[in-house]
Design a protein around this motif. Structure first.
Motif, PDB file in Angstrom:
ATOM      1  N   ARG A 161      -2.281  -4.129  -7.817  1.00  0.00           N
ATOM      2  CA  ARG A 161      -1.497  -4.886  -6.639  1.00  0.00           C
ATOM      3  C   ARG A 161      -0.593  -5.858  -7.547  1.00  0.00           C
ATOM      4  O   ARG A 161       0.480  -5.920  -7.003  1.00  0.00           O
ATOM      5  N   HIS A 162      -1.021  -6.482  -8.273  1.00  0.00           N
ATOM      6  CA  HIS A 162      -0.210  -7.433  -9.393  1.00  0.00           C
ATOM      7  C   HIS A 162       0.892  -6.627 -10.056  1.00  0.00           C
ATOM      8  O   HIS A 162       2.154  -7.412 -10.008  1.00  0.00           O
ATOM      9  N   LEU A 163       0.682  -5.588 -10.653  1.00  0.00           N
ATOM     10  CA  LEU A 163       1.725  -4.685 -11.024  1.00  0.00           C
ATOM     11  C   LEU A 163       2.666  -4.280 -10.101  1.00  0.00           C
ATOM     12  O   LEU A 163       3.958  -4.360 -10.460  1.00  0.00           O
ATOM     13  N   LEU A 164       2.269  -4.028  -8.621  1.00  0.00           N
ATOM     14  CA  LEU A 164       3.284  -3.596  -7.889  1.00  0.00           C
ATOM     15  C   LEU A 164       4.067  -4.888  -7.565  1.00  0.00           C
ATOM     16  O   LEU A 164       5.319  -4.551  -6.891  1.00  0.00           O
ATOM     17  N   LYS A 165       3.489  -5.975  -7.480  1.00  0.00           N
ATOM     18  CA  LYS A 165       4.234  -7.050  -7.106  1.00  0.00           C
ATOM     19  C   LYS A 165       5.384  -7.092  -8.044  1.00  0.00           C
ATOM     20  O   LYS A 165       6.570  -7.574  -7.552  1.00  0.00           O
ATOM     21  N   THR A 176       7.015   3.169  -3.402  1.00  0.00           N
ATOM     22  CA  THR A 176       6.659   4.499  -2.420  1.00  0.00           C
ATOM     23  C   THR A 176       5.921   3.803  -1.241  1.00  0.00           C
ATOM     24  O   THR A 176       5.374   2.803  -1.278  1.00  0.00           O
ATOM     25  N   PRO A 177       5.756   4.793  -0.338  1.00  0.00           N
ATOM     26  CA  PRO A 177       4.978   4.157   0.979  1.00  0.00           C
ATOM     27  C   PRO A 177       3.779   3.793   0.750  1.00  0.00           C
ATOM     28  O   PRO A 177       3.068   2.732   1.143  1.00  0.00           O
ATOM     29  N   VAL A 178       2.850   4.548  -0.118  1.00  0.00           N
ATOM     30  CA  VAL A 178       1.730   4.187  -0.666  1.00  0.00           C
ATOM     31  C   VAL A 178       1.525   2.908  -1.277  1.00  0.00           C
ATOM     32  O   VAL A 178       0.744   2.172  -0.919  1.00  0.00           O
ATOM     33  N   GLU A 179       2.493   2.456  -2.347  1.00  0.00           N
ATOM     34  CA  GLU A 179       2.548   1.260  -2.799  1.00  0.00           C
ATOM     35  C   GLU A 179       2.651   0.291  -2.090  1.00  0.00           C
ATOM     36  O   GLU A 179       2.188  -0.819  -1.977  1.00  0.00           O
ATOM     37  N   ARG A 180       3.614   0.533  -0.876  1.00  0.00           N
ATOM     38  CA  ARG A 180       3.732  -0.507  -0.009  1.00  0.00           C
ATOM     39  C   ARG A 180       2.695  -1.017   0.848  1.00  0.00           C
ATOM     40  O   ARG A 180       2.440  -2.176   1.034  1.00  0.00           O
ATOM     41  N   ARG A 181       1.847   0.109   1.007  1.00  0.00           N
ATOM     42  CA  ARG A 181       0.662  -0.110   1.889  1.00  0.00           C
ATOM     43  C   ARG A 181      -0.355  -0.945   0.815  1.00  0.00           C
ATOM     44  O   ARG A 181      -1.046  -1.727   1.275  1.00  0.00           O
ATOM     45  N   VAL A 182      -0.360  -0.552  -0.349  1.00  0.00           N
ATOM     46  CA  VAL A 182      -1.412  -1.432  -1.329  1.00  0.00           C
ATOM     47  C   VAL A 182      -1.037  -2.864  -1.570  1.00  0.00           C
ATOM     48  O   VAL A 182      -1.708  -3.612  -1.309  1.00  0.00           O
ATOM     49  N   LEU A 183       0.242  -3.139  -1.286  1.00  0.00           N
ATOM     50  CA  LEU A 183       0.804  -4.755  -1.564  1.00  0.00           C
ATOM     51  C   LEU A 183       0.289  -5.450  -0.158  1.00  0.00           C
ATOM     52  O   LEU A 183       0.127  -6.461  -0.378  1.00  0.00           O
ATOM     53  N   LYS A 184       0.225  -4.743   0.663  1.00  0.00           N
ATOM     54  CA  LYS A 184      -0.053  -5.368   2.238  1.00  0.00           C
ATOM     55  C   LYS A 184      -1.550  -5.662   2.201  1.00  0.00           C
ATOM     56  O   LYS A 184      -1.882  -6.493   3.152  1.00  0.00           O
ATOM     57  N   ARG A 185      -2.144  -4.814   1.547  1.00  0.00           N
ATOM     58  CA  ARG A 185      -3.823  -5.085   1.658  1.00  0.00           C
ATOM     59  C   ARG A 185      -4.276  -5.959   0.925  1.00  0.00           C
ATOM     60  O   ARG A 185      -4.417  -5.771  -0.432  1.00  0.00           O
ATOM     61  N   HIS A 186      -4.915  -6.731   1.207  1.00  0.00           N
ATOM     62  CA  HIS A 186      -5.498  -8.150   0.360  1.00  0.00           C
ATOM     63  C   HIS A 186      -6.823  -7.952   0.527  1.00  0.00           C
ATOM     64  O   HIS A 186      -7.499  -8.014   1.513  1.00  0.00           O
ATOM     65  N   SER A 187      -7.401  -8.330  -0.685  1.00  0.00           N
ATOM     66  CA  SER A 187      -9.080  -7.976  -0.932  1.00  0.00           C
ATOM     67  C   SER A 187      -9.509  -9.171  -0.489  1.00  0.00           C
ATOM     68  O   SER A 187      -8.867 -10.426  -0.585  1.00  0.00           O
ATOM     69  N   TRP A 188     -10.996  -9.259  -0.128  1.00  0.00           N
ATOM     70  CA  TRP A 188     -11.547 -10.672  -0.125  1.00  0.00           C
ATOM     71  C   TRP A 188     -11.629 -11.431  -1.134  1.00  0.00           C
ATOM     72  O   TRP A 188     -11.621 -12.545  -1.470  1.00  0.00           O
ATOM     73  N   VAL A 189     -11.583 -10.751  -2.424  1.00  0.00           N
ATOM     74  CA  VAL A 189     -11.430 -11.520  -4.031  1.00  0.00           C
ATOM     75  C   VAL A 189     -10.256 -12.182  -3.776  1.00  0.00           C
ATOM     76  O   VAL A 189     -10.224 -13.869  -4.054  1.00  0.00           O
ATOM     77  N   ARG A 190      -9.120 -11.661  -3.527  1.00  0.00           N
ATOM     78  CA  ARG A 190      -7.839 -12.475  -3.474  1.00  0.00           C
ATOM     79  C   ARG A 190      -7.782 -13.923  -2.658  1.00  0.00           C
ATOM     80  O   ARG A 190      -7.450 -14.934  -2.780  1.00  0.00           O
ATOM     81  N   ASP A 191      -8.301 -13.372  -1.181  1.00  0.00           N
ATOM     82  CA  ASP A 191      -8.605 -14.630  -0.135  1.00  0.00           C
ATOM     83  C   ASP A 191      -9.455 -15.619  -0.625  1.00  0.00           C
ATOM     84  O   ASP A 191      -9.166 -16.817  -0.444  1.00  0.00           O
TER      85      ASP A 191
END
Length: 221
Positions: A161-165, A176-191
């Motif tokens: 996710r950091h690379l995609l940022k 890509t559409p998949v990469e955009r979805r990964v960027l929107k999905r925040h894990s509990w670790v990040r939160d």
């Protein structure tokens, strides 16, 4: 490998956790040294822990291309190979899709070896090498474990996710559409980090150690 006769070429970075210098060995080879000998007494244990963690991560990726190779670690000095290149923020890979494709492959290889870097939000930890290839440095926060474990897969997704940022910043049109979805999905670790860890990190670095991360570009002069 010992580098006792090495001489410093120039300092690359100096902070409360050690001095990082470009060195020249007795045989003429150039390498990077993290020296803990001048760390304040009260910070020696965390500085040692971070350097030991880096040594463990580098040992795990020994032989892998475009990451530093561990040369020596004696508990006070960590020597690693030098890679010629510029940090991502110094030589931005704007519109460079091959760079980001290669970076993703490099990240996948890292994860297959059982290493999660854990600090790839910083542009300073991504290199653009002389021929344009990506390189990854600074394994102080790396986690080593079973790549199939749930924890390691979670950390690997955070690395991605950091690379995609960065890709969104410099190569947005190729997301890509998949990469955009990964960027929107925040894990509990990040939160959890943003709610608890990051405020503590900011307090320690800015109030106690008197330096700022400067968005991954290192302490301000």
């Amino acid at each position: 490998m010992t580098q006792d006769a090495a001489v410093e070429i120039k300092a690359l970075k100096a902070d409360s956790f050690g001095r990082i210098s470009l060195m020249r060995g007795a045989d003429g080879s150039v390498f990077v040294r993290r020296d803990l000998r001048h760390v304040p007494l009260w910070l020696r244990l965390p500085a040692w822990w971070l350097a030991r963690r880096e040594a463990r991560g580098l040992e795990q990726v020994r032989g892998m291309a475009d990451v530093p190779q561990l040369l020596a670690w004696d508990g006070r000095r960590l020597d690693r190979s030098y890679m010629e290149g510029a940090a991502m923020y110094q030589r931005p890979p704007r519109g460079d899709l091959p760079y980001f494709r290669a970076a993703r492959r490099k990240l996948q290889e890292l994860h297959r070896r059982g290493v999660a870097h854990n600090d790839l939000a910083k542009e300073a930890n991504w290199l653009v090498l002389e021929d344009g290839r990506p390189g990854i440095i600074d394994f102080q926060l790396a986690v080593v474990g079973n790549p199939r474990s749930r924890w390691m897969r979670l950390l690997a997704r955070e690395d991605l996710r950091h690379l995609l940022k960065h890709k969104r910043m410099y190569c947005r049109e190729h997301l890509t559409p998949v990469e955009r979805r990964v960027l929107k999905r925040h894990s509990w670790v990040r939160d959890l980090w943003f709610r608890t860890g990051k405020p503590v990190y900011r307090f320690v670095t800015r109030r106690i150690l008197k330096w700022e991360d400067n968005e991954g570009q290192g302490p301000k002069p």
